[in-house]
Design a protein around this motif. Structure first.
Motif, mmCIF file in Angstrom:
data_model
loop_
_atom_site.group_PDB
_atom_site.id
_atom_site.type_symbol
_atom_site.label_atom_id
_atom_site.label_comp_id
_atom_site.label_asym_id
_atom_site.label_seq_id
_atom_site.Cartn_x
_atom_site.Cartn_y
_atom_site.Cartn_z
ATOM 1 N N SER A 170 0.848 -1.188 0.000
ATOM 2 C CA SER A 170 0.000 0.000 0.000
ATOM 3 C C SER A 170 0.884 1.239 0.000
ATOM 4 C CB SER A 170 -0.905 0.012 1.233
ATOM 5 O OG SER A 170 -1.604 1.221 1.320
ATOM 6 N N ILE A 171 0.611 2.162 -0.917
ATOM 7 C CA ILE A 171 1.400 3.390 -1.014
ATOM 8 C C ILE A 171 0.627 4.498 -0.312
ATOM 9 C CG2 ILE A 171 2.528 5.008 -2.585
ATOM 10 C CD1 ILE A 171 2.580 2.781 -4.677
ATOM 11 N N ASP A 172 1.002 4.775 0.920
ATOM 12 C CA ASP A 172 0.252 5.717 1.744
ATOM 13 C C ASP A 172 0.205 7.119 1.138
ATOM 14 O OD1 ASP A 172 -0.179 3.692 3.558
ATOM 15 O OD2 ASP A 172 1.530 4.245 4.834
ATOM 16 N N GLU A 173 1.260 7.476 0.410
ATOM 17 C CA GLU A 173 1.314 8.829 -0.165
ATOM 18 C C GLU A 173 0.209 9.077 -1.185
ATOM 19 O OE1 GLU A 173 5.127 7.936 1.692
ATOM 20 O OE2 GLU A 173 3.831 6.831 0.310
ATOM 21 N N PHE A 174 -0.331 8.009 -1.791
ATOM 22 C CA PHE A 174 -1.442 8.185 -2.735
ATOM 23 C C PHE A 174 -2.748 8.479 -2.009
ATOM 24 C CE2 PHE A 174 0.655 5.293 -6.152
ATOM 25 C CZ PHE A 174 1.390 6.378 -6.590
ATOM 26 N N ALA A 175 -2.789 8.235 -0.713
ATOM 27 C CA ALA A 175 -3.962 8.523 0.128
ATOM 28 C C ALA A 175 -5.234 7.851 -0.394
ATOM 29 C CB ALA A 175 -4.182 10.037 0.238
ATOM 30 N N LEU A 176 -5.097 6.619 -0.880
ATOM 31 C CA LEU A 176 -6.271 5.895 -1.384
ATOM 32 C C LEU A 176 -7.007 5.158 -0.267
ATOM 33 C CD1 LEU A 176 -4.819 4.463 -4.702
ATOM 34 C CD2 LEU A 176 -6.492 6.280 -4.445
ATOM 35 N N ASP A 177 -6.311 4.814 0.788
ATOM 36 C CA ASP A 177 -6.909 4.186 1.972
ATOM 37 C C ASP A 177 -7.806 3.011 1.596
ATOM 38 O OD1 ASP A 177 -7.457 3.742 4.633
ATOM 39 O OD2 ASP A 177 -9.120 5.170 4.689
ATOM 40 N N ARG A 178 -7.275 2.083 0.802
ATOM 41 C CA ARG A 178 -7.975 0.848 0.403
ATOM 42 C C ARG A 178 -9.225 1.122 -0.440
ATOM 43 N NH1 ARG A 178 -9.471 -1.950 5.715
ATOM 44 N NH2 ARG A 178 -9.780 0.222 6.324
ATOM 45 N N GLY A 179 -9.408 2.358 -0.877
ATOM 46 C CA GLY A 179 -10.593 2.729 -1.650
ATOM 47 C C GLY A 179 -11.595 3.521 -0.843
ATOM 48 N N TYR A 180 -11.339 3.709 0.451
ATOM 49 C CA TYR A 180 -12.233 4.477 1.319
ATOM 50 C C TYR A 180 -11.865 5.964 1.255
ATOM 51 C CZ TYR A 180 -13.378 -0.054 3.486
ATOM 52 O OH TYR A 180 -13.771 -1.349 3.707
#
Length: 351
Positions: A170-180
């Motif tokens: 998981s790339i935290d910098e993309f701030a996708l949060d698993r799709g949430y």
């Protein structure tokens, strides 16, 4: 009503997707997933295959937003209407459970009064972020060619979905949060708009798409077990492909049956309300939490039947409640009052 203004297939998908979302919550909030975890018996496999088989629904629901929303005239009152819809249920349930003698904390009341900003409904909070930027997205969609939009989406999904899943990272910098997240809903909104501008008849047949969807379920299950849970997230490549395989047949569906049309027109407007009712934090805490655990003591076919039956009951009751809410809002002219905002602050795009 002309079909270009009312797409029965898309609204039927709205209904089906929300039923699937209810199934996911019966499995999760109902306690079944927790109950079968680590057993690796038939109940475990049925639970997780069913969970993965219905998990496409949230992605599909977001695709619908772009498919129909990019053509719509933007109104600031949409933000007010969303806020009032959510607040109606959070405040109503807070008062209702208090009257029934349940103890609510100050945090519960804060969440009831500011439901979107406290993130108690992750999808609504993420959608609120999308809604704020929707006029800019629609303007960009209108100006860009479908070829270039397609290329941007390919780059985005390779970088945000495929590569992280392949590396189980998981790339935290993309701030996708698993799709949430709002960013994920924005990507799906753009994808829905892209599909709306495509000739869907030229895409693979429904039979091939269904086979593709079935394959995504099996691959997701296998890779979740072998690689990691990232293949079960909304951002998983297989979850996206599965949603597309379901979305496209509904998007090109022509429904002429009058009774089915009437059913769709009644139920489709209540789908967001179904989500707001059954996943209300207080409803989950006091009514739904672990209610389905005893299902695992039943024979396997009865187990599956109880999951689907409980989901159908929750769906139907919630739909009827929101239908009454719609009637109440009509009586109170809530939509007209919120649209006063548009008269004072009209949205206008300069040529």
């Amino acid at each position: 009503m002309k079909e270009r203004n009312y797409h029965y297939g898309i609204d039927l998908l709205r209904i089906v997707a929300m039923f699937m979302i209810v199934v996911t919550h019966v499995l999760a909030q109902g306690g079944i997933r927790k109950e079968v975890e680590g057993t690796f018996d038939l109940y475990y496999f049925v639970t997780w295959l069913l969970q993965i088989a219905v998990y496409w629904a949230v992605n599909a629901y977001a695709l619908i937003s772009g498919f129909v929303g990019h053509r719509s005239r933007y109104r600031y009152s949409k933000i007010i209407e969303l806020w009032l819809h959510v607040f109606f249920y959070t405040f109503l349930f807070a008062v209702g459970f208090t009257v029934l003698g349940k103890e609510l904390s100050l945090t519960d009341w804060r969440n009831a009064l500011f439901p979107i900003l406290t993130g108690k409904y992750w999808y609504v909070t993420a959608y609120f972020g999308l809604l704020v930027f929707m006029p800019l997205l629609n303007l960009a969609i209108e100006r860009i060619s479908n070829r270039d939009l397609g290329r941007i989406l390919v780059i985005a999904f390779v970088g945000f979905s495929l590569v992280p899943a392949l590396f189980n990272n998981s790339i935290d910098e993309f701030a996708l949060d698993r799709g949430y997240s709002s960013l994920w809903l924005i990507l799906l909104y753009l994808t829905g708009a892209y599909l709306a501008r495509k000739d869907l008849k030229k895409l693979p047949s429904n039979r091939i798409l269904f086979l593709g969807y079935s394959l995504t379920v099996l691959v997701s299950f296998a890779l979740k077990s072998v690689v990691g849970n990232i293949w079960f997230w909304y951002t998983s490549p297989t979850m996206i492909l599965g949603a597309l395989c379901i979305f496209i047949p509904f998007a090109r569906m022509k429904i002429t049956n009058v009774k089915l049309q009437a059913f769709i027109k009644v139920v489709a407007p209540t789908t967001l309300g179904i989500y707001l009712i059954h996943l209300n934090p207080l409803v989950v805490r006091f009514l739904l939490r672990d209610f389905a655990k005893p299902f695992t003591n039943l024979p396997i076919l009865a187990f599956l039947g109880m999951i689907l039956g409980a989901s159908a009951i929750i769906f139907a009751l919630s739909s009827m409640i929101d239908w009454l809410r719609l009637k109440l809002f009509d009586k109170l002219k809530v939509k007209g009052l919120s649209e006063l905002c548009d008269q004072h602050f009209p949205y206008d795009v300069k040529d």
